[in-house]
Design a protein around this motif. Structure first.
Motif, short mmCIF file in Angstrom:
data_model
loop_
_atom_site.label_atom_id
_atom_site.label_comp_id
_atom_site.label_asym_id
_atom_site.label_seq_id
_atom_site.Cartn_x
_atom_site.Cartn_y
_atom_site.Cartn_z
N THR A 134 -13.82 36.25 8.96
CA THR A 134 -13.87 35.81 7.57
C THR A 134 -13.23 34.44 7.38
O THR A 134 -13.70 33.63 6.59
CB THR A 134 -13.17 36.83 6.66
OG1 THR A 134 -11.82 37.01 7.10
CG2 THR A 134 -13.90 38.16 6.69
N ASP A 148 -10.61 36.84 13.47
CA ASP A 148 -11.01 37.29 12.14
C ASP A 148 -12.17 36.41 11.69
O ASP A 148 -12.01 35.21 11.44
CB ASP A 148 -9.84 37.17 11.17
CG ASP A 148 -10.13 37.82 9.83
OD1 ASP A 148 -11.33 37.99 9.51
OD2 ASP A 148 -9.18 38.15 9.10
N SER A 192 -8.10 38.53 19.42
CA SER A 192 -9.00 38.90 18.34
C SER A 192 -9.29 37.67 17.49
O SER A 192 -8.51 36.70 17.48
CB SER A 192 -8.39 40.01 17.47
OG SER A 192 -7.22 39.54 16.83
N ARG A 203 -14.43 41.66 12.45
CA ARG A 203 -13.37 41.27 13.40
C ARG A 203 -13.92 41.37 14.81
O ARG A 203 -14.51 42.37 15.20
CB ARG A 203 -12.16 42.17 13.23
CG ARG A 203 -10.93 41.75 14.01
CD ARG A 203 -9.72 42.54 13.50
NE ARG A 203 -8.52 42.21 14.25
CZ ARG A 203 -8.03 42.92 15.25
NH1 ARG A 203 -8.67 44.04 15.63
NH2 ARG A 203 -6.93 42.55 15.88
#
Length: 637
Positions: free
Chosen positions: A575, A573, A571, A551
């Motif tokens: 993935t 992510d 932020s 992250r």
């Protein structure tokens, strides 16, 4: 007394065992000596005596050991001009093994001539220097357990063979070979050529025969034909034969011309070759794989020189798709033993490389298959540990990346005992350059990876192509990325990533329209609409992302003009590339129709970006002005 005798007998038997073993070794040695003396005597005697009785003995011996019918019309022995023993068998017929998949005879031949060495009578191997087949039909098969139907005297022995054929001379003969262990099934047919031809690469080896072949390997079918010289050489021979031919599979063609030897292992090659394929994925069935990428069409030419495990392909010329080209040299050096590590050395140059050509599309391949989930596949540690390598690539132009075409790309990569080091990696854009290095360590598990890169003076405009023309942002990007991770798949790397990204803009400016949008200033937006193309200078623009656990957290995002200061947080992510951002503008003076709100942005890779206005957070960032000199110094780092 009886008990005493019972206790002594096992002891005497134990004492007799070494003596019996010694006697057995002496008997075997005597038998070998007898064969070494008797067989040459029988051979020489057969030159002067009718060999029919010798043929009866051979037939009876083979029938007894293999339980297969072994028959022939005539057997003759002799000596060559070099005084090598020879045998000629006419009207040969040998039944197939009981377990063979094909019930045809193992061998039928009008005439077979053997020339072997004298040490075959007493040595470990029987070496046939020359095997001539005339009007023959041979069906060779190895089953999944390793049994071979050509083993006549020891049909169930799966160990290494004792018979070595050095050279084969086929004449109007058919040979079929099926290997259940590799799922290879190939059939060849030799015919005399209408007229001999001579290759410039092998003037002393005229092409006198034509060989037609077809078969399958795994799920892939292949076929082809070749013109070859009279003698085809196998193992234990440095002699070569001339060859010109081609092989085809669905979607691929291979053409070769030159000299070859050791046809079973391809241990000797000096050929010009040309390879064409509609896609690397078209080779999947033949190579028994399912993971080759669906690239655009490929064509490669070169000269391949090979001796045992050492080979070079030079000069190499490759084209892929419409834009990608490669030229240069690739070489491989094998270790002194099979267990030793081999090494690959490549020096390649390119006028242009298109990443779209390398990635390809499923429609380009014609296979219509789904793209492989390569992110979840284990890193090929065995492949990285099997070889060492050194690769140098220089490309004048690389296209297909969001920042725009790269120029003057230089890459040097080395692989040593499972550690892949890419350093240096340098490339430039229309403006600016990037220097990077990477290290992947597969010598242990989990695999570790490290990546460092620094950009200097890179034009930011191509990175923001999604912005409208009136919302342009200009400037040069200076930044640094440092990431570390570990895992056995790419997804595992992403989930365990640690590091940071720091970037800043120098000499930046943005359109007045974009500044008004970011400031939520309706008055300035109306004014900018009346002045199309107007721009404002960006005094400072910098950001910092801290990466941990897959992250990336935006710990700092700051942009400042003469009228607006913009703070951001959020932020990402890594993935699934889902992101959330919050931008809070602050005006430096009075304004008309200004909104006291923040801008919330969120989205996900492959989806639409959603933008909405939300209340300004209570912990609004301080409104002091950023020192311009400090900001410029940070952006230049």
């Amino acid at each position: 007394m009886p008990a005493f005798r019972r206790s002594r007998r096992p002891q005497r038997m134990q004492q007799d065992e070494p003596q019996r073993a010694t006697h057995a070794r002496r008997r075997r040695t005597a038998a070998r000596l007898a064969c070494a003396v008797a067989l040459p005597v029988v051979l020489v005697a057969s030159l002067f005596i009718d060999a029919r009785w010798v043929g009866l003995l051979i037939r009876a011996q083979v029938d007894h050991r293999s339980h297969r019918e072994f028959d022939f019309d005539r057997l003759r022995f002799g000596l060559t001009a070099a005084l090598q023993p020879t045998a000629i068998v006419s009207g040969l017929k040998i039944d197939n093994a009981p377990w063979a998949t094909d019930r045809r005879p193992f061998a039928r031949a009008d005439r077979v001539r053997f020339v072997w060495t004298w040490d075959s009578f007493w040595g470990e191997h029987i070496t046939i220097r020359r095997l001539e087949l005339t009007g023959a039909d041979i069906d060779m098969e190895r089953d999944a357990a390793g049994r071979r139907n050509w083993r006549l005297t020891q049909p169930n022995d799966t160990g290494p063979g004792r018979v070595r054929v050095v050279a084969l001379v086929p004449q109007r003969s058919t040979v079929r070979f099926f290997d259940a262990q590799t799922d290879l099934d190939i059939r060849t047919r030799s015919e005399p050529s209408p007229a001999p031809e001579t290759l410039a690469a092998a003037p002393g080896l005229p092409l006198t025969q034509r060989i037609v072949f077809d078969g399958r390997l795994g799920g892939g079918a292949f076929s082809g034909d070749a013109a070859a010289s009279e003698v085809l050489t196998f193992v234990d021979s440095d002699a070569a034969f001339a060859l010109r031919g081609q092989a085809t599979t669905p979607g691929a063609t291979l053409a070769v011309e030159g000299r070859a030897g050791d046809i079973l292992r391809l241990g000797l090659l000096d050929v010009a070759l040309r390879v064409r394929c509609t896609s690397l994925a078209s080779l999947d069935p033949l190579l028994q794989r399912t993971d080759l990428p669906a690239t655009h069409p490929i064509e490669a030419t070169g000269r391949l020189r090979k001796h045992d495990a050492d080979w070079t392909l030079e000069p190499l010329a490759l084209t892929m798709g419409k834009a990608t080209t490669l030229r240069g040299r690739i070489g491989h050096r094998g270790g002194p033993t099979r267990e030793a590590r081999g090494s690959i050395d490549a020096a390649l140059k390119s006028d242009a490389i298109s990443l779209e050509d390398l990635a390809g599309t499923d429609s380009a391949s014609g296979h219509g298959r789904e793209a492989p989930q390569w992110q979840d596949r284990p890193i090929a540690r065995d492949t990285l540990l099997a070889h060492d390598a050194r690769v140098v690539l220089d490309a004048a132009r690389v296209t297909g990346l969001p920042p725009g075409p790269m120029a003057d790309v230089h890459l040097a990569a080395s692989l040593q005992q499972g550690v892949l080091q890419v350093e240096p990696l340098r490339f430039g854009f229309r403006r600016g350059s990037v220097a990077a290095s990477a290290r992947l360590d597969a010598s242990h598990t989990p695999v570790t990876i490290a990546f460092d890169a620094a950009s200097k003076g890179v034009d930011i405009a191509p990175l923001l192509q999604h912005l409208a023309k009136d919302d342009a942002l200009r400037g040069t990007l200076n930044g640094r990325v440092a990431l570390r991770s570990q895992g056995d798949t790419v997804n595992a790397w992403i989930a365990a990533a640690q590091g940071s990204l720091r970037a800043g803009l120098a000499g930046a400016a943005m359109s007045a329209r974009l500044e008004a949008k970011l400031a939520l200033d309706g008055g300035r937006w109306i004014t900018s609409a009346l002045r199309p193309g107007a721009s404002v200078d960006v005094r400072c623009a910098e950001t910092t992302l801290d990466v941990a656990g897959g992250r990336a957290v935006v710990s700092k995002l700051y942009l400042e003009t003469d009228h607006t200061r913009l703070h951001g947080s959020g932020s990402i992510d890594l993935t699934d590339a889902a992101y959330r951002m919050l931008l809070t503008p602050q005006a430096t003076g009075a304004g008309l129709l200004r909104l006291d709100r923040s801008i919330a942005i969120d989205g996900k890779r492959g989806g639409a970006m959603r933008t909405r206005l939300v209340p300004t957070p209570a912990n609004r960032p301080p409104g002091q002005r950023q020192d311009e000199a400090v900001c410029d110094a940070q952006a230049a780092k």
